[in-house]
Design an enzyme around this catalytic site. Structure first.
Site, short mmCIF file in Angstrom:
data_model
loop_
_atom_site.label_atom_id
_atom_site.label_comp_id
_atom_site.label_asym_id
_atom_site.label_seq_id
_atom_site.Cartn_x
_atom_site.Cartn_y
_atom_site.Cartn_z
N ARG A 121 2.12 -3.30 166.12
CA ARG A 121 3.38 -2.77 165.56
C ARG A 121 3.88 -3.58 164.36
NH1 ARG A 121 4.54 -1.97 171.23
NH2 ARG A 121 4.26 0.25 171.72
N LYS A 143 3.91 0.42 149.63
CA LYS A 143 3.25 1.67 149.99
C LYS A 143 1.82 1.37 150.41
CE LYS A 143 5.69 5.27 147.39
NZ LYS A 143 5.54 6.35 146.39
N GLU A 185 -0.92 2.07 133.87
CA GLU A 185 0.28 1.83 134.67
C GLU A 185 1.26 0.91 133.94
OE1 GLU A 185 1.21 3.22 137.42
OE2 GLU A 185 -0.60 4.10 138.30
N LYS A 227 9.11 -2.51 138.35
CA LYS A 227 8.88 -1.91 139.66
C LYS A 227 9.74 -2.58 140.72
CE LYS A 227 5.54 -0.05 142.83
NZ LYS A 227 4.12 0.27 143.11
N GLU A 237 11.81 5.73 148.68
CA GLU A 237 11.78 6.94 147.86
C GLU A 237 12.64 8.05 148.46
OE1 GLU A 237 8.28 9.66 145.98
OE2 GLU A 237 7.87 7.51 146.05
N ARG A 242 12.86 5.88 142.82
CA ARG A 242 11.47 5.46 143.00
C ARG A 242 10.51 6.58 142.66
NH1 ARG A 242 8.63 1.48 147.49
NH2 ARG A 242 6.57 1.60 146.52
N ASN A 246 6.22 8.04 139.88
CA ASN A 246 5.16 9.05 139.97
C ASN A 246 4.91 9.75 138.64
OD1 ASN A 246 4.66 8.70 142.78
ND2 ASN A 246 6.52 9.87 143.23
N HIS A 249 1.55 11.30 137.84
CA HIS A 249 0.75 11.37 139.06
C HIS A 249 0.56 12.79 139.58
CE1 HIS A 249 1.36 7.08 138.93
NE2 HIS A 249 0.62 6.89 140.01
N HIS A 253 -3.12 13.50 140.01
CA HIS A 253 -3.76 13.69 141.31
C HIS A 253 -4.52 15.01 141.36
CE1 HIS A 253 -1.06 10.66 143.70
NE2 HIS A 253 -2.02 10.07 143.02
N HIS A 267 -8.42 6.44 138.66
CA HIS A 267 -7.02 6.75 138.94
C HIS A 267 -6.13 6.47 137.73
CE1 HIS A 267 -3.20 7.13 140.99
NE2 HIS A 267 -2.89 5.89 140.62
#
Length: 369
Positions: A121, A143, A185, A227, A237, A242, A246, A249, A253, A267
């Site tokens: 956990r 993330k 980025e 960031k 987010e 936040r 993206n 993206h 993607h 990427h």
């Protein structure tokens, strides 16, 4: 050395940006390393290139290192890869108060972070990012995820690292294509929220990509600070802030999916081209002038990344790319938010974009030469 705090209350941590940090890893991580034996997850290339430096630092501090190797590439971010890592960590006797070191790029950071999020956990981990993309993006913010047959990063958790050491020396071993993909980025932070930084990059991009020390540290530290500010205000987010990260993206993607998440399109390259498309779509809808869209296009092209959709040689139409977008994890009640621009440095979340308009726009872009 630049030290950037990520302010999250009891889960706050620092990001160090400097040359030679792997040699200082044991010293900087000393408060977090409770046991003599230290588990390190490493991309096999990163271990080959940088593992000796890290192991020497830990050995000099009287730690023993236990290595878990991860094959390069997105294929390692799988259910099977996650299960193997968790079994290994359990075999190593990792406890909730321990910290696992992650040496490599975004794949290793994502996979290790997710394993640490769910192991007993939740246990701690330390990011040692060795790619430009990981240093300025994926190593910061918590993330973590794996890929599934349904898509990229669809199974994961928010789990913050306890420390990030971005050693700029590791960037000297990157292939030029990967370095440029990581630069996408860096450029993103200027396009989405800092026009002055975008202007600075237009002047200093060549020096950053040549790994000149002062411009490189400034670019990485500025990106991380941007960031960190966003993550501190909108960690999970739940607001639109936040979501601005993206930028590029949603388009990107879809392009990655169409190219099979392969080396055909890295990427960072997909994000760079996605930013161009977002800027052009913003201009098409009258949100920005064509001059700003052209500046974004030039910045991507000048950094040696694809800036025209037609250059990818895709055998599809706009509708097929939009179908990929429908599987985006940001889809909500049938609506897909897009990050668009009101100007360079002025990104916003648009929730009223018609996918039919996006499809028609992409058809036009696929034909451009």
């Amino acid at each position: 050395m630049a030290v950037i705090p990520v302010a999250l209350g009891g889960r706050s941590y620092d990001v160090h940006v400097e040359h030679g940090l792997l040699e200082q890893a044991a010293t900087l991580a000393r408060p977090l390393l409770r046991k003599q034996r230290v588990p390190v997850v490493a991309d096999t290339n990163a271990r080959r290139l940088h593992g000796d430096r890290l192991e020497r630092s830990l050995s000099e501090a009287r730690h023993d290192v236990s290595w878990f190797d991860v094959a390069p590439g997105e294929g390692s971010k799988s259910w099977n890869g996650l299960a193997q890592m968790c079994d290994w960590l359990l075999g190593e006797g990792v406890e909730r108060g321990d910290h696992v070191l992650a040496l490599g790029g975004g794949v290793v950071g994502d996979l290790t972070g997710f394993a640490c999020a769910i192991l007993k956990r939740g246990c701690g981990f330390i990011q040692l990012p060795t790619t430009l993309l990981a240093q300025v993006d994926s190593s910061v913010g918590g993330k973590t995820a794996i890929n599934t047959s349904a898509g990229k990063n669809l199974v994961g958790a928010f789990h913050q690292p306890s420390l990030v050491l971005a050693d700029l020396d590791t960037l000297g071993t990157l292939p030029q294509r990967e370095l440029r993909a990581g630069y996408a980025e860096v450029l993103k932070y200027g396009v989405l929220g800092d026009r002055a930084f975008f202007d600075w990059l237009q002047t200093n991009a060549a020096a950053v990509l040549a790994l000149n020390s002062d411009p490189l540290q400034h670019a990485v530290a500025t990106s991380v600070a941007a960031k960190a500010r966003i993550v501190a205000e909108d960690e999970r987010e739940t607001d639109d802030l936040r979501a601005l990260l993206n930028l590029g993206h949603t388009f990107g993607h879809a392009l990655e999916a169409e190219t099979g998440f392969s080396d055909r399109l890295l990427h960072g390259e997909s994000v760079a081209l996605g930013m161009v498309l977002a800027a052009r779509f913003s201009a098409r809808t009258g949100l920005i002038g064509v001059e700003d869209a052209a500046r974004v296009t030039h910045a991507v092209s000048a950094a040696g990344m694809p800036a025209e959709l037609s250059a990818l040689g895709l055998e599809c139409d706009g509708a097929r790319l939009v179908d990929h977008m429908r599987h985006d994890k940001k889809m909500d009640a049938g609506t897909l938010p897009f990050i668009l621009l009101r100007g360079i440095g002025e990104a916003f979340v648009a929730r009223d974009v018609e996918l039919a308009d996006v499809s028609a726009f992409l058809d036009e872009q696929l034909q451009l030469r």
